[in-house]
Design a protein around this motif. Structure first.
Motif, mmCIF file in Angstrom:
data_model
loop_
_atom_site.group_PDB
_atom_site.id
_atom_site.type_symbol
_atom_site.label_atom_id
_atom_site.label_comp_id
_atom_site.label_asym_id
_atom_site.label_seq_id
_atom_site.Cartn_x
_atom_site.Cartn_y
_atom_site.Cartn_z
ATOM 1 N N ASN A 165 -3.038 1.918 -8.234
ATOM 2 C CA ASN A 165 -3.712 2.340 -6.892
ATOM 3 C C ASN A 165 -3.598 1.340 -6.014
ATOM 4 O O ASN A 165 -2.984 0.418 -6.281
ATOM 5 N N ASP A 166 -4.104 1.489 -4.739
ATOM 6 C CA ASP A 166 -4.029 0.451 -3.731
ATOM 7 C C ASP A 166 -4.314 -0.990 -3.963
ATOM 8 O O ASP A 166 -3.514 -1.929 -4.062
ATOM 9 N N PRO A 167 -5.700 -1.054 -4.421
ATOM 10 C CA PRO A 167 -6.288 -2.339 -4.862
ATOM 11 C C PRO A 167 -5.191 -2.987 -6.252
ATOM 12 O O PRO A 167 -4.763 -4.298 -6.065
ATOM 13 N N LYS A 168 -4.897 -2.229 -7.248
ATOM 14 C CA LYS A 168 -4.088 -2.865 -8.229
ATOM 15 C C LYS A 168 -2.863 -3.283 -7.650
ATOM 16 O O LYS A 168 -2.321 -4.297 -8.291
ATOM 17 N N PHE A 169 -2.161 -2.503 -6.731
ATOM 18 C CA PHE A 169 -0.827 -2.994 -6.395
ATOM 19 C C PHE A 169 -1.000 -4.116 -5.389
ATOM 20 O O PHE A 169 0.123 -4.771 -5.440
ATOM 21 N N ASN A 195 1.044 -1.189 0.117
ATOM 22 C CA ASN A 195 0.030 0.024 0.006
ATOM 23 C C ASN A 195 0.998 1.310 -0.088
ATOM 24 O O ASN A 195 0.504 2.181 0.545
ATOM 25 N N ASP A 196 2.330 1.165 -0.478
ATOM 26 C CA ASP A 196 3.028 2.293 -0.558
ATOM 27 C C ASP A 196 2.760 3.423 -1.573
ATOM 28 O O ASP A 196 3.136 3.180 -2.882
ATOM 29 N N THR A 197 1.826 4.322 -1.463
ATOM 30 C CA THR A 197 1.379 4.986 -2.362
ATOM 31 C C THR A 197 2.597 5.792 -3.303
ATOM 32 O O THR A 197 2.596 6.026 -4.297
ATOM 33 N N GLY A 198 3.482 6.238 -2.541
ATOM 34 C CA GLY A 198 4.667 6.902 -3.105
ATOM 35 C C GLY A 198 5.522 5.984 -3.992
ATOM 36 O O GLY A 198 6.034 6.581 -5.021
ATOM 37 N N LEU A 199 5.693 4.761 -3.635
ATOM 38 C CA LEU A 199 6.451 3.801 -4.548
ATOM 39 C C LEU A 199 5.588 3.531 -5.918
ATOM 40 O O LEU A 199 6.041 3.695 -6.927
ATOM 41 N N TYR A 200 4.265 3.196 -5.888
ATOM 42 C CA TYR A 200 3.562 2.917 -7.100
ATOM 43 C C TYR A 200 3.115 4.121 -7.842
ATOM 44 O O TYR A 200 3.250 4.042 -8.960
ATOM 45 N N ASP A 201 3.139 5.020 -7.140
ATOM 46 C CA ASP A 201 3.265 6.455 -8.020
ATOM 47 C C ASP A 201 4.417 6.733 -8.770
ATOM 48 O O ASP A 201 4.450 7.097 -9.948
#
Length: 274
Positions: free
Chosen positions: A153-157, A123-129
């Motif tokens: 986004n969270d679900p996809k990651f 759920n690391d928003t910074g990483l997946y962004d």
């Protein structure tokens, strides 16, 4: 790139059903209602599994009946060959500028390997962004649906982390944390497949084979990315390979790997021992 095709990070929330589904179809259970009765899956699980297999290019459909796609490799282990074939199918479409829609699975992993992301939380928003921005700005990979651009986004990651775990690319440590580390079995199998029966395989040639057949990862300024270098180190330690200097090709660096017996200072070749 198709806007109508599903996106596997949306489709496949839990990858575990896809192998039983594949096996059932391969046995001749080819109709949807037959699969539902055979496996006892509810409608959602059945749909997710079938769509996931199609997006992984493991099955096709003709006249309302499904059929399997043959494995790309035969290593003597059915489960491993199933996963290797999924990676192979994804890798074949993971080339620009005409990216396959499902390239996201391997591009996320490519980013982590080449940027030495050793651990992550799903759920690391910074990483997946950062990953999302990287593959759009640097690779021009921009997956689309009928509603427009598809972003992480969270679900996809979370779904990606489950799929990557299933494929042997990462493993769960605690809670949401995962380690970016392919299984030793996957790397050993890839070395043997790339060597194709030969005792020696240039490290550069191995990475060219990997990029075409399994993982779109490249040497970084002549150096093996740290997660893969550590796996090669383990194979040396276990007596499976040696990393040797052979011929006049330049040395290849091994990031974050200590020197030891079985690794030449100017290593440029993998010697397959057993």
């Amino acid at each position: 790139m198709s806007t109508s095709e599903g996106y596997v990070l949306n489709t496949l929330q839990t990858p575990e059903p896809i192998k039983p589904l594949y096996d059932a179809i391969d046995r001749g259970v080819t109709a949807r209602d037959e699969l539902e009765a055979e496996l006892g899956f509810d409608e959602e699980r059945l749909s997710d599994g079938l769509n996931g297999l199609r997006q992984y290019r493991m099955i096709g459909k003709e006249d309302y009946e499904f059929h399997t796609v043959e494995y790309a490799f035969d290593t003597g282990d059915d489960d491993r060959d199933f996963r290797l074939t999924i990676l192979h199918n994804l890798a074949r479409e993971c080339t620009g500028p005409d990216w396959g829609k499902q390239s996201v699975v391997l591009l996320i992993y490519k980013y982590m390997l080449e940027h030495d992301v050793q651990y992550f939380e799903n759920n690391d928003t910074g990483l997946y962004d950062r990953i999302d921005d990287w593959y759009r700005s640097e690779l021009s990979y921009d997956p689309q649906s009928s509603q427009g651009s598809i972003t992480l986004n969270d679900p996809k990651f979370v779904n990606w982390s489950r799929q990557a775990n299933f494929l042997g690319l990462v493993y769960k440590t605690t809670g949401r944390e995962h380690a970016v580390r392919p299984t030793p079995e996957l790397i050993e199998a890839s070395v043997r497949l790339a060597a194709d029966g030969d005792d020696y395989l240039g490290i550069r040639e191995y990475f060219e084979w990997l990029q075409t057949n399994l993982l779109p990862v490249t040497l970084q300024e002549g150096t093996v990315p740290a997660p893969l270098a550590r796996l090669l180190f383990e194979l040396v330690r276990d007596g499976t390979i040696r990393l040797v200097e052979r011929g006049d090709a330049g040395a290849v660096g091994l990031d974050d790997v200590p020197r030891r017996s079985g690794i030449d200072t100017e290593a440029n070749t993998i010697e397959v021992l057993s």
